[in-house]
Structures are given as structure tokens and as C-alpha cells.
Design an enzyme around this catalytic site. Structure first.
Site, PDB file in Angstrom:
ATOM      1  N   TYR A 125       0.836  -1.187   0.000  1.00 20.69           N
ATOM      2  CA  TYR A 125       0.000   0.000   0.000  1.00 20.69           C
ATOM      3  C   TYR A 125       0.875   1.242   0.000  1.00 20.69           C
ATOM      4  O   TYR A 125       1.856   1.320   0.744  1.00 20.69           O
ATOM      5  CB  TYR A 125      -0.920   0.021   1.230  1.00 20.69           C
ATOM      6  CG  TYR A 125      -1.968  -1.065   1.195  1.00 20.69           C
ATOM      7  CD1 TYR A 125      -2.674  -1.320   0.026  1.00 20.69           C
ATOM      8  CD2 TYR A 125      -2.240  -1.847   2.309  1.00 20.69           C
ATOM      9  CE1 TYR A 125      -3.637  -2.311  -0.021  1.00 20.69           C
ATOM     10  CE2 TYR A 125      -3.208  -2.847   2.270  1.00 20.69           C
ATOM     11  CZ  TYR A 125      -3.895  -3.075   1.097  1.00 20.69           C
ATOM     12  OH  TYR A 125      -4.843  -4.054   1.046  1.00 20.69           O
ATOM     13  N   HIS A 148     -11.354   4.155   5.441  1.00 15.46           N
ATOM     14  CA  HIS A 148     -10.248   3.240   5.170  1.00 15.46           C
ATOM     15  C   HIS A 148      -9.842   2.393   6.367  1.00 15.46           C
ATOM     16  O   HIS A 148      -8.896   1.613   6.269  1.00 15.46           O
ATOM     17  CB  HIS A 148      -9.047   4.024   4.622  1.00 15.46           C
ATOM     18  CG  HIS A 148      -9.274   4.545   3.234  1.00 15.46           C
ATOM     19  ND1 HIS A 148      -9.896   5.738   2.983  1.00 15.46           N
ATOM     20  CD2 HIS A 148      -9.022   3.992   2.012  1.00 15.46           C
ATOM     21  CE1 HIS A 148      -9.996   5.921   1.675  1.00 15.46           C
ATOM     22  NE2 HIS A 148      -9.480   4.884   1.063  1.00 15.46           N
ATOM     23  N   ARG A 173      -5.039   6.999 -10.011  1.00 19.08           N
ATOM     24  CA  ARG A 173      -4.306   5.833  -9.505  1.00 19.08           C
ATOM     25  C   ARG A 173      -5.036   4.568  -9.929  1.00 19.08           C
ATOM     26  O   ARG A 173      -6.194   4.611 -10.337  1.00 19.08           O
ATOM     27  CB  ARG A 173      -4.154   5.882  -7.986  1.00 19.08           C
ATOM     28  CG  ARG A 173      -5.453   5.695  -7.226  1.00 19.08           C
ATOM     29  CD  ARG A 173      -5.220   5.762  -5.723  1.00 19.08           C
ATOM     30  NE  ARG A 173      -4.555   4.581  -5.204  1.00 19.08           N
ATOM     31  CZ  ARG A 173      -5.184   3.524  -4.697  1.00 19.08           C
ATOM     32  NH1 ARG A 173      -6.502   3.494  -4.620  1.00 19.08           N
ATOM     33  NH2 ARG A 173      -4.511   2.495  -4.236  1.00 19.08           N
ATOM     34  N   ASN A 192      -6.052   0.719  -8.596  1.00 21.10           N
ATOM     35  CA  ASN A 192      -6.114  -0.242  -7.501  1.00 21.10           C
ATOM     36  C   ASN A 192      -6.450  -1.600  -8.101  1.00 21.10           C
ATOM     37  O   ASN A 192      -7.128  -1.682  -9.126  1.00 21.10           O
ATOM     38  CB  ASN A 192      -7.193   0.178  -6.505  1.00 21.10           C
ATOM     39  CG  ASN A 192      -7.131  -0.660  -5.239  1.00 21.10           C
ATOM     40  OD1 ASN A 192      -6.090  -0.736  -4.596  1.00 21.10           O
ATOM     41  ND2 ASN A 192      -8.223  -1.323  -4.897  1.00 21.10           N
ATOM     42  N   GLU A 250      -9.334  -1.006 -10.710  1.00 17.92           N
ATOM     43  CA  GLU A 250     -10.132   0.210 -10.615  1.00 17.92           C
ATOM     44  C   GLU A 250      -9.245   1.390 -10.981  1.00 17.92           C
ATOM     45  O   GLU A 250      -8.232   1.618 -10.329  1.00 17.92           O
ATOM     46  CB  GLU A 250     -10.632   0.415  -9.184  1.00 17.92           C
ATOM     47  CG  GLU A 250     -11.563  -0.670  -8.697  1.00 17.92           C
ATOM     48  CD  GLU A 250     -12.074  -0.378  -7.290  1.00 17.92           C
ATOM     49  OE1 GLU A 250     -11.563   0.555  -6.631  1.00 17.92           O
ATOM     50  OE2 GLU A 250     -12.987  -1.090  -6.853  1.00 17.92           O
ATOM     51  N   TYR A 267      -7.075  -9.502   3.009  1.00 19.14           N
ATOM     52  CA  TYR A 267      -7.969  -8.353   2.866  1.00 19.14           C
ATOM     53  C   TYR A 267      -8.569  -8.303   1.467  1.00 19.14           C
ATOM     54  O   TYR A 267      -9.753  -7.993   1.292  1.00 19.14           O
ATOM     55  CB  TYR A 267      -7.236  -7.037   3.172  1.00 19.14           C
ATOM     56  CG  TYR A 267      -8.110  -5.842   2.851  1.00 19.14           C
ATOM     57  CD1 TYR A 267      -9.199  -5.530   3.659  1.00 19.14           C
ATOM     58  CD2 TYR A 267      -7.893  -5.078   1.714  1.00 19.14           C
ATOM     59  CE1 TYR A 267     -10.047  -4.482   3.340  1.00 19.14           C
ATOM     60  CE2 TYR A 267      -8.725  -4.025   1.382  1.00 19.14           C
ATOM     61  CZ  TYR A 267      -9.799  -3.725   2.205  1.00 19.14           C
ATOM     62  OH  TYR A 267     -10.625  -2.696   1.872  1.00 19.14           O
ATOM     63  N   LYS A 268      -7.777  -8.623   0.462  1.00 17.91           N
ATOM     64  CA  LYS A 268      -8.279  -8.593  -0.906  1.00 17.91           C
ATOM     65  C   LYS A 268      -9.144  -9.807  -1.237  1.00 17.91           C
ATOM     66  O   LYS A 268      -9.626  -9.940  -2.365  1.00 17.91           O
ATOM     67  CB  LYS A 268      -7.116  -8.476  -1.900  1.00 17.91           C
ATOM     68  CG  LYS A 268      -6.464  -7.096  -1.918  1.00 17.91           C
ATOM     69  CD  LYS A 268      -5.310  -7.055  -2.895  1.00 17.91           C
ATOM     70  CE  LYS A 268      -4.568  -5.722  -2.898  1.00 17.91           C
ATOM     71  NZ  LYS A 268      -5.270  -4.656  -3.622  1.00 17.91           N
TER      72      LYS A 268
HETATM   73  C1  HEM Z   1     -11.208  10.301  -1.814  1.00 15.86           C
HETATM   74  C2  HEM Z   1     -11.800   9.323  -2.304  1.00 15.86           C
HETATM   75  C3  HEM Z   1     -11.681   7.893  -1.833  1.00 15.86           C
HETATM   76  C4  HEM Z   1     -12.695   7.122  -1.391  1.00 15.86           C
HETATM   77  C5  HEM Z   1     -14.157   7.525  -1.277  1.00 15.86           C
HETATM   78  C6  HEM Z   1     -12.142   5.818  -1.079  1.00 15.86           C
HETATM   79  C7  HEM Z   1     -12.887   4.758  -0.612  1.00 15.86           C
HETATM   80  C8  HEM Z   1     -12.386   3.490  -0.343  1.00 15.86           C
HETATM   81  C9  HEM Z   1     -13.176   2.383   0.124  1.00 15.86           C
HETATM   82  C10 HEM Z   1     -14.668   2.434   0.421  1.00 15.86           C
HETATM   83  C11 HEM Z   1     -12.362   1.317   0.253  1.00 15.86           C
HETATM   84  C12 HEM Z   1     -12.768  -0.080   0.749  1.00 15.86           C
HETATM   85  C13 HEM Z   1     -12.622  -0.144   2.265  1.00 15.86           C
HETATM   86  C14 HEM Z   1     -13.367  -1.316   2.897  1.00 15.86           C
HETATM   87  O1  HEM Z   1     -12.839  -2.456   2.866  1.00 15.86           O
HETATM   88  O2  HEM Z   1     -14.460  -1.101   3.438  1.00 15.86           O
HETATM   89  C15 HEM Z   1     -11.033   1.750  -0.141  1.00 15.86           C
HETATM   90  C16 HEM Z   1      -9.924   0.950  -0.177  1.00 15.86           C
HETATM   91  C17 HEM Z   1      -8.655   1.416  -0.441  1.00 15.86           C
HETATM   92  N1  HEM Z   1      -8.295   2.734  -0.716  1.00 15.86           N
HETATM   93 FE1  HEM Z   1      -9.522   4.294  -0.943  1.00 15.86          FE
HETATM   94  N2  HEM Z   1     -10.802   5.836  -1.318  1.00 15.86           N
HETATM   95  C18 HEM Z   1     -10.462   7.080  -1.788  1.00 15.86           C
HETATM   96  C19 HEM Z   1      -9.213   7.496  -2.188  1.00 15.86           C
HETATM   97  C20 HEM Z   1      -8.073   6.737  -2.068  1.00 15.86           C
HETATM   98  C21 HEM Z   1      -6.758   7.177  -2.456  1.00 15.86           C
HETATM   99  C22 HEM Z   1      -6.431   8.517  -3.087  1.00 15.86           C
HETATM  100  C23 HEM Z   1      -5.900   6.157  -2.156  1.00 15.86           C
HETATM  101  C24 HEM Z   1      -4.411   6.034  -2.313  1.00 15.86           C
HETATM  102  C25 HEM Z   1      -3.635   6.887  -2.831  1.00 15.86           C
HETATM  103  C26 HEM Z   1      -6.694   5.070  -1.599  1.00 15.86           C
HETATM  104  C27 HEM Z   1      -6.191   3.851  -1.209  1.00 15.86           C
HETATM  105  C28 HEM Z   1      -6.946   2.752  -0.896  1.00 15.86           C
HETATM  106  C29 HEM Z   1      -6.382   1.418  -0.738  1.00 15.86           C
HETATM  107  C30 HEM Z   1      -4.917   1.018  -0.851  1.00 15.86           C
HETATM  108  C31 HEM Z   1      -7.472   0.568  -0.451  1.00 15.86           C
HETATM  109  C32 HEM Z   1      -7.400  -0.946  -0.258  1.00 15.86           C
HETATM  110  C33 HEM Z   1      -7.717  -1.570  -1.594  1.00 15.86           C
HETATM  111  C34 HEM Z   1      -7.340  -3.036  -1.753  1.00 15.86           C
HETATM  112  O3  HEM Z   1      -6.455  -3.545  -1.073  1.00 15.86           O
HETATM  113  O4  HEM Z   1      -7.913  -3.655  -2.670  1.00 15.86           O
HETATM  114  N3  HEM Z   1      -7.997   5.466  -1.551  1.00 15.86           N
HETATM  115  N4  HEM Z   1     -11.072   3.076  -0.499  1.00 15.86           N
END
Ligand code: HEM
Lengths: 315, 144
Positions: free
Chosen positions: A19, A169, A199, A201, A241, A292-293
Site C-alpha cells: 500500500y 479506510h 491511480r 487499484n 479500478e 484483505y483482498k
Molecule cells: C477520496 C476518495 C476515496 C474514497 C471515497 C475511497 C474509498 C475506499 C473504500 C470504500 C475502500 C474499501 C474499504 C473497505 O474495505 O471497506 C477503499 C480501499 C482502499 N483505498 Fe480508498 N478511497 C479514496 C481514495 C483513495 C486514495 C487517493 C488512495 C491512495 C492513494 C486510496 C487507497 C486505498 C487502498 C490502498 C485501499 C485498499 C484496496 C485493496 O487492497 O484492494 N484510496 N477506499
């Protein structure tokens, strides 16, 4: 390379994955991408919205002005990027939007919600493959104030509505280490108008399922048990994504767009470099991230499949 | 920490439960500020501002019904209050709400970590993922 593979937003640039803030400036600065899957995905989106309105759309009442800003941004990007398929004409506040792909025309008065069949965010979301999230910025924080979300990667918009960035998060293991969550939030809060970021994901999906909603996990999650080394090429998908961040000039809110792409491992493996790199990433991936994934049950089968493909190509 | 003044945050239940405490503090000759809180005020910036503008030496009491306690405690922590600078009292029945991810209904539970949803019967594992808006923890389904 197949057309689908050459268009696919391949997510890795290294043989290991952790991450991090992997955002880069978005060039060209366009929020929307229309792909050959447009009609198929819009049909799916519309039926999800009709059958599960609360799951797919949520908004807090104060968000209407920012929603109009999003509507304007999305409609302009559609019209300017794909003029053959989408047109937008304006006479004062009287706007006419035509979607030639779906054969639909909507006239409305910009700024007057009573002239649209849905709230502005809910309206424009019905014309793009992207999910659209509105993050309000106030009191030195970002809040999930509204969203249209049809293709979530296992999270609930209804549950998360109103949360701040760190709360959203909090389920991600290790994401708060070194205050990564706060650093990313602070990065987003400094976003400038006209300077969007992007970015990628990634995760794996067992089964072809854009709508991987948390609400139905107990159903689609069952597919994870069916994966074997023999069928992984066809049953397991790499899910990527493409996420973009735009500053809205008037409300100072942030538009977060999510375009989800799926490709079978078999298709991906047609590119030797991709095949090798995904193999290395998965072998090295720490257990807490794999868990987690959601790939704990079938990661080993996928690795076996990729090994087999690699050997086959070595001959 | 040398206590210099007291700040009491309480809701309606705290109002009646705090008589003794307030008498005690009144006798201490240090200034006491009492501030009512409600679920709605949690999201208002006045409350955040009130907590953030406190000086070192403010000792904080939270006397609220259980569902309000955790979000308030988190807010106070964000504002820089350490465990040694506050005292938390949850009042009334100690239940916590669990939001069913499968049917979106609210379950009242005690401190079980796994429940079966009272409405749809799905087995839910109760997580730490908390919504202040819903005052509830998220219950995740499993594929067993
Ligand atoms: C501002 C808007 C954003 C929203 C609304 C958002 C929302 C979310 C949500 C709902 C999750 C899933 C969490 C869960 O398990 O319940 C998530 C996962 C994650 N987000 Fe965000 N996020 C945003 C921006 C970002 C940004 C800018 C980054 C990194 C630069 C980021 C990094 C991550 C990462 C690393 C995960 C885990 C994903 C995985 O392992 O598959 N997020 N985010």
C-alpha cells in the site's frame, strides 16, 4: 495482443506490491472513459439502480450545489471527448444533453433539480461507466457526502455515507501504519482545480462480477470455493479500478471517480511480461494483504495456474 | 497533569446522572463548564471547535448514553485528550448496534463477536468498522 488486453489498465510497475500513495497527474485531464463495453455495462448499471436504489445511490441533503458541479463536469467531458456520441447545448441555463449511444435526450434548467428526474449526481451517473463519489471538504477533513456506486469492490455506500476519509479506510490492515491514511487524506485536501490525479487499484475476482457489492457477498463470494488450478484461467479475473480525483472549484469538494475493469487471467497471460509479473507479485504478497483482498481461499490455485502457463511458454 | 478546570459533556441521560459529580466539582473551586451534547451536535463543528480550543489542564468528563460514548471519545482523542485527561461514563443499557450488510437492518447486541441477523438470519461477524451516522458497527457476512 487482443484489443481487450491492449486497452486494459495494467496496474503493476514492480514485482512487489505494498500500500502506498501511487497517484500520478492525470493526462489528459478527462474524468470519463467510454469503452466497447459501454452498452452492456449501462444496462447492468440501470437495472441495479432500479432494483437496489439505496445500495446504489446515497446523498446528504446539502450536496446539491456540488452535485451540479459534477453534472457539469461530466457532461462537458462526455461532449468534448466523444462529440459523436454525446452532445450538450446550452441557452442560458437551459441545457439539452443527448446520449446518442442510448438514444436519450434530457432537457433541464441547470441549477433547478425539479427539472431532472433524479438528483444531478444520480442523473449523470446513469450515462457513464464510472461510479461517482462526492467527498465534501470541511473542518480540515474529507467526508463521503454522496455517491452513485453500482460496481463496488466489496464495500457498502449506505454504511459508509457521512464517514471521513480515515474512517472509510479503517478496515484496511496496515493502512494507518506510518499515518499513511492521514498522509493520503492531506494529499487529497491539497488537490488543485484543473490538476486531477489518477491511480490504479487492483484485486482478484472469482467470477465475472462488476457488482461485487458487500450486500450480496454471501452469494457471489461462494465462487471463491470453485477455483482450481485447472479452471483459474477462465474463472479468475484481475480487477482493476482506475480512480481519479478532481477538485470542484465552487464547492471546494472532491469528485472521486472509479472505473472498474475485469480481464480473465487467461487473457492477461497472453502478455508474457504481465504473466511473469503477476506471478511474482502474488508469490511475494504478504498474507494480510491477500486476506484483505479476499484471495486467501484461492491464491495458491492461481499461483499454480500461472506457474503452469509460464512453463508452457518456456516450452 | 495538574487539573486547572473541568469540562463536562453530557446528554439527557447524563443530565440526571451527574448531580453528585457536579456537586463534587463545584466544591473543588476550579472552573467547571457544562456542555450538552446530542447525536446531532456530534457532527457540528462547534463541538469539535470546543474540544480543540481547550488548553492543557482541562479535565474532561463524558457522561452520555452508550451509543454516544465511543464517537465522543474518538472526537476528544482527535482533539488531543489523552486517557489521563478524561473520564468516560457510559449510561443506560449497554447495547451496541450492528448493521447487517446483507439486509441493511439494525441488530441490537451486547458484546458478541458473531451473531445471526435477527431479520435475515445471515451469520454476521461484528467488525470494528463504525458509522457515527448510524451509530453502528458493520456486520460482515461470510461464505463459511
Ligand atoms: C477520496 C476518495 C476515496 C474514497 C471515497 C475511497 C474509498 C475506499 C473504500 C470504500 C475502500 C474499501 C474499504 C473497505 O474495505 O471497506 C477503499 C480501499 C482502499 N483505498 Fe480508498 N478511497 C479514496 C481514495 C483513495 C486514495 C487517493 C488512495 C491512495 C492513494 C486510496 C487507497 C486505498 C487502498 C490502498 C485501499 C485498499 C484496496 C485493496 O487492497 O484492494 N484510496 N477506499
Amino acid at each position: 495482443m487482443s484489443d481487450q488486453l491492449s486497452r486494459f489498465p495494467y496496474p503493476f510497475n514492480s514485482d512487489t506490491y505494498r500500500y502506498s500513495n501511487n497517484s500520478v497527474l492525470l493526462d489528459p485531464p478527462i474524468a470519463i472513459e467510454v469503452t466497447p463495453e459501454y452498452l452492456e455495462e449501462m444496462t447492468l448499471k440501470r437495472s441495479l439502480l432500479a432494483n437496489h436504489p439505496n445500495r446504489c445511490y446515497q446523498s446528504l441533503p446539502h450536496t446539491i450545489p456540488a452535485q451540479w458541479e459534477i453534472a457539469s463536469l461530466v457532461l462537458h467531458h462526455l461532449h468534448e471527448t466523444y462529440p459523436e456520441d454525446f452532445s450538450l447545448t446550452k441557452e442560458g441555463n437551459s441545457w439539452t444533453f443527448s446520449n446518442h449511444k442510448l438514444n436519450e435526450t434530457q432537457q433541464f434548467v441547470f441549477g433547478d433539480v425539479s427539472t431532472l428526474p433524479w438528483e444531478p449526481l444520480d442523473f449523470v451517473g446513469r450515462h457513464v461507466q464510472e461510479d461517482l463519489i462526492l467527498m465534501g471538504q470541511r473542518d480540515g477533513d474529507l467526508f463521503l457526502d454522496a455517491g452513485q456506486l453500482c460496481f463496488p469492490a466489496n464495500w457498502s455506500l449506505e454504511f459508509n455515507l457521512g464517514m471521513n476519509f480515515v474512517e472509510i479506510h479503517s478496515p484496511i490492515p496496515g493502512f494507518a501504519n506510518g499515518n499513511l491514511d492521514e498522509k493520503i487524506r492531506n494529499f487529497i485536501m491539497k488537490l488543485e482545480v484543473g490538476q486531477p490525479w489518477v491511480r490504479r487499484n487492483w484485486s482478484l475476482n472469482a467470477g465475472k462480477r462488476l457488482d461485487a457489492s458487500l450486500e450480496t457477498f454471501h452469494q457471489w463470494g461462494q465462487m471463491r470455493k470453485q477455483v482450481t488450478a485447472e479452471n483459474a484461467g477462465e474463472t479468475v479475473y484481475l480487477r482493476v479500478e482506475v480512480q481519479k480525483l478532481f477538485r470542484l472549484p465552487r464547492s471546494h469538494a472532491v469528485l472521486f471517480t472509479i472505473h472498474s475493469y475485469l480481464i480473465t487471467l487467461h487473457e492477461l497471460a497472453q502478455n508474457r511480461a504481465y504473466l511473469e509479473q503477476l506471478y511474482h507479485v502474488l508469490v511475494e504478497l504478504p498474507a494480510f494483504i491477500a486476506e484483505y483482498k479476499g484471495m486467501k481461499l484461492y491464491k495458491q490455485q492461481v499461483i499454480q495456474y500461472l506457474e503452469y502457463e509460464l512453463q508452457k511458454e518456456r516450452g | 497533569m495538574q487539573k486547572q478546570r473541568y469540562l463536562l459533556l453530557m446528554d439527557e441521560t447524563g443530565e440526571s446522572a451527574s448531580h453528585d459529580l457536579r456537586n463534587e466539582l463545584a466544591a473543588s473551586s476550579l472552573p467547571v463548564e457544562v456542555h450538552p451534547v446530542t447525536l446531532e451536535s456530534l457532527h457540528r463543528s462547534e463541538l469539535t471547535a470546543l474540544l480543540f480550543r481547550q488548553w492543557i489542564g482541562t479535565y474532561l468528563y463524558l457522561l452520555v448514553s452508550w451509543p454516544l460514548l465511543e464517537p465522543l471519545r474518538q472526537l476528544a482523542e482527535d482533539a488531543g485528550f489523552s486517557e489521563q485527561e478524561m473520564e468516560c461514563h457510559g449510561l443506560g443499557p449497554h447495547t451496541r448496534q450492528v448493521f447487517c450488510s446483507a439486509c441493511q437492518k439494525m441488530n441490537q447486541t451486547e458484546d458478541e463477536t458473531v451473531i445471526s441477523c435477527h431479520f435475515c438470519g445471515e451469520e454476521l461477524s461484528v467488525s470494528e468498522h463504525y458509522s457515527k451516522r448510524l451509530q453502528a458497527f458493520l456486520g460482515y457476512t461470510s461464505i463459511r
